[in-house]
Design a protein around this motif. Structure first.
Motif, mmCIF file in Angstrom:
data_model
loop_
_atom_site.group_PDB
_atom_site.id
_atom_site.type_symbol
_atom_site.label_atom_id
_atom_site.label_comp_id
_atom_site.label_asym_id
_atom_site.label_seq_id
_atom_site.Cartn_x
_atom_site.Cartn_y
_atom_site.Cartn_z
ATOM 1 N N GLY A 167 0.830 -1.205 0.000
ATOM 2 C CA GLY A 167 0.000 0.000 0.000
ATOM 3 C C GLY A 167 0.859 1.247 0.000
ATOM 4 O O GLY A 167 0.604 2.204 -0.743
ATOM 5 N N THR A 207 1.034 4.042 -2.914
ATOM 6 C CA THR A 207 0.741 5.438 -2.596
ATOM 7 C C THR A 207 1.870 6.344 -3.065
ATOM 8 O O THR A 207 1.623 7.408 -3.656
ATOM 9 N N SER A 231 -4.527 1.366 0.080
ATOM 10 C CA SER A 231 -3.899 0.735 1.242
ATOM 11 C C SER A 231 -4.953 0.223 2.211
ATOM 12 O O SER A 231 -4.829 -0.882 2.743
#
Lengths: 351, 193
Positions: free
Chosen positions: B44, B48, B146
């Motif tokens: 995640g 990101t 996430s």
């Protein structure tokens, strides 16, 4: 001659098996079901019977298909069936209820390995599926205490399979000649800023899902379960408390726009959800601290969805999201192992 | 909330139109690395980061493309940017945590072809977001990815101990959980609207 029975330790044991627990939950649900039938009549009775029979039958068939002993004797499928019927609108077509019940038990529970392995509450999985698949029937409400409810069905109940529900407008004119807006107290509050008398909400004389209306009755049943130590009292207290406090803050900020905290507690399915659904042992965290976090998460999400979401009822989604977060919460709140200083990475011990 | 306020843009990408659970983008890593929380959380974070880099680069590149009237190169240009950002992440992880690098395996370079990231870059272009709005949007999308990944990993770890029937083992169970999670996320529809 008296015989002495010898057996190995432990000699004291708690006779609280899954079967006993589930049976007591069914006992606690019966008054709610009875009220639902009294309030909505024959259609609610048919809904309860159909959902329960289909849930038990689906579980039995799934067990057969998986080649294992049938688990229907543990009563959990009965609870799922009753709960599912209680959260559906009273005039919900029976064939759709069958679809929702099959989905809830099969996909929500049995496909993951049966009771204890399901990630979310099967009854709510069934309802969420119905909400997504049959949006219109899921938001078609009927008036409470309609005359003639014990002798005739609500027309939409007996829709033939795979057909759209029959219109109930003709029936509505006969049972509620002075007009029924077709809105639940929550919808009235959300879209028209009309509040409903809290006493009517507490005693369950309003329209809504088949079994969610009688707040006080549900609360009493919940107290019975909590006293018998079958239900973790922290969950309803946490859910209701956090919902009460949060909606109280909003009410205090702007009493014109937001409903009062008492309204939040007793309107819609919050009471039923907090007492009977969020407390599902499978879907809630194992640790005490985790239980509080889980309960408060559900209460807060409910109020946020109700006040700021596109829907007027958020209890179901809040509980499903709480169930989804529960394994994570119990992982994060593992207590420190006694005697250790600062716990290093722990292995997951419980399921 | 106003639809172009930063808070709403974040909330929209994070929960309401969650890239995985509402738009069904980026399902490949979602299925691939959600088996363990240990891999889900770094994945995640990696996605990101790539989203943030891709979003800021895509914003500049789009300006250039529009300036020279060559918008038809948008897709290729975006993919090149994403691929280089992924290289950066890959090198960093390989250097600092070889274990994690091996655990993520093929799914780390596969971020390059993660449609959630390309989708995010294209959405921000079509929605005509400003630079700050684009950054907030990509942050929300990454956080949403996430969140979905970690929630999923928690549930799949629980399922490791369950007696799942043969027909539902592995990916089948994961897809069913993803579907149920997506049903639950429908509750966020219309939030803040």
């Amino acid at each position: 001659m008296s015989t002495v029975k010898l057996h190995t330790s432990p000699h004291l044991h708690q006779p609280l098996t899954v079967e006993v627990i589930m049976r007591h939950v069914v006992y606690a649900l019966l008054p709610v079901c009875a009220w639902s039938v009294y309030q909505f009549g024959l259609s609610a009775l048919a809904l309860l019977a159909v959902c329960t029979v289909v849930c038990v039958g689906t579980e039995h068939l799934c067990c057969k298909w998986m080649g294992q002993a049938s688990t229907v004797n543990d009563w959990s499928a009965v609870i799922t069936g009753l709960l599912l019927a209680l959260v559906l609108p009273p005039g919900f077509p029976l064939w759709m209820a069958v679809v929702a019940a099959v989905f809830g038990i099969a996909v929500g529970k049995m496909f993951f390995g049966g009771l204890g392995a399901n990630v979310m509450n099967p009854a709510l999985v069934g309802r969420a599926f119905a909400q997504a698949a049959f949006t219109l029937p899921m938001t078609t409400w009927v008036p409470s205490m309609a005359p003639g409810r014990f002798t005739t069905f609500i027309p939409s109940t007996l829709t033939p399979p795979f057909l759209v529900p029959r219109s109930i407008s003709g029936w509505l004119e006969t049972v509620a000649p002075d007009g029924f807006t077709g809105a639940t107290p929550l919808a009235l509050m959300k879209y028209e800023q009309v509040s409903t008398d809290p006493t009517a909400l507490m005693f369950g004389t309003v329209s809504g899902s088949a079994g969610e209306t009688a707040g006080l009755l549900i609360l009493l049943c919940g107290i019975y379960l909590a006293v018998r130590k079958i239900m973790d009292w922290r969950i309803p207290i946490g859910v209701l408390g956090s919902a009460f406090v949060l909606s109280g803050i909003f009410y205090w900020l702007d009493a014109e726009r937001y409903p009062s905290p008492w309204f939040t507690l007793f309107a819609g399915g919050l009471m039923l959800g907090a007492v009977f659904m969020a407390t599902d042992m499978v879907g809630s965290p194992e640790t005490k601290r985790g239980t509080w976090i889980y309960a408060i998460l559900i209460g807060v999400l409910t109020v946020v969805i109700r006040l700021f979401g596109g829907l007027n009822e958020g209890v179901m989604y809040a509980i499903l999201l709480g169930n989804a977060a529960a394994p994570l919460i119990s992982r994060l709140t593992q207590p420190r192992v006694y005697g250790t200083v600062k716990s290093a990475r722990k292995k997951k011990v419980t399921a | 909330m106003a639809p172009d306020s930063l808070g709403f843009i974040f909330l929209n990408a994070f929960l309401i139109n969650n890239f995985v659970l509402a738009l069904f983008l980026g399902l490949c890593p979602f299925m691939g690395v959600s088996g363990k929380i240990k891999t889900a959380a770094p994945m995640g974070a990696a996605v990101t980061f790539v989203m943030l880099v891709a979003s800021s680069c895509a914003f500049g590149i789009n300006r250039l493309l529009v300036r020279f009237d060559i918008e038809y190169l948008r897709l290729i240009a975006y993919i090149a940017v994403i691929a280089s950002a992924v290289q950066l992440v890959e090198m960093t992880i390989k250097k600092f945590s070889p274990t994690l690098f091996r655990m993520l395996g093929i799914f780390l370079p596969l971020i390059t072809t993660n449609c959630a990231i390309l989708g995010m870059a294209l959405f921000q272009t079509f929605l005509e977001y400003s630079f700050i709005q684009s950054l907030v949007y990509s942050l929300g999308a990454g956080a949403g990815f996430s969140l979905a990944l970690i929630l999923m990993a928690g549930m799949r770890e629980k399922l490791d101990l369950a007696n799942v029937p043969d027909a539902c083992m592995g990916t089948a169970a994961a897809l069913m959980i993803a579907g149920l999670l997506s049903l639950a996320f429908m509750g966020f529809a219309g939030l803040g609207g």
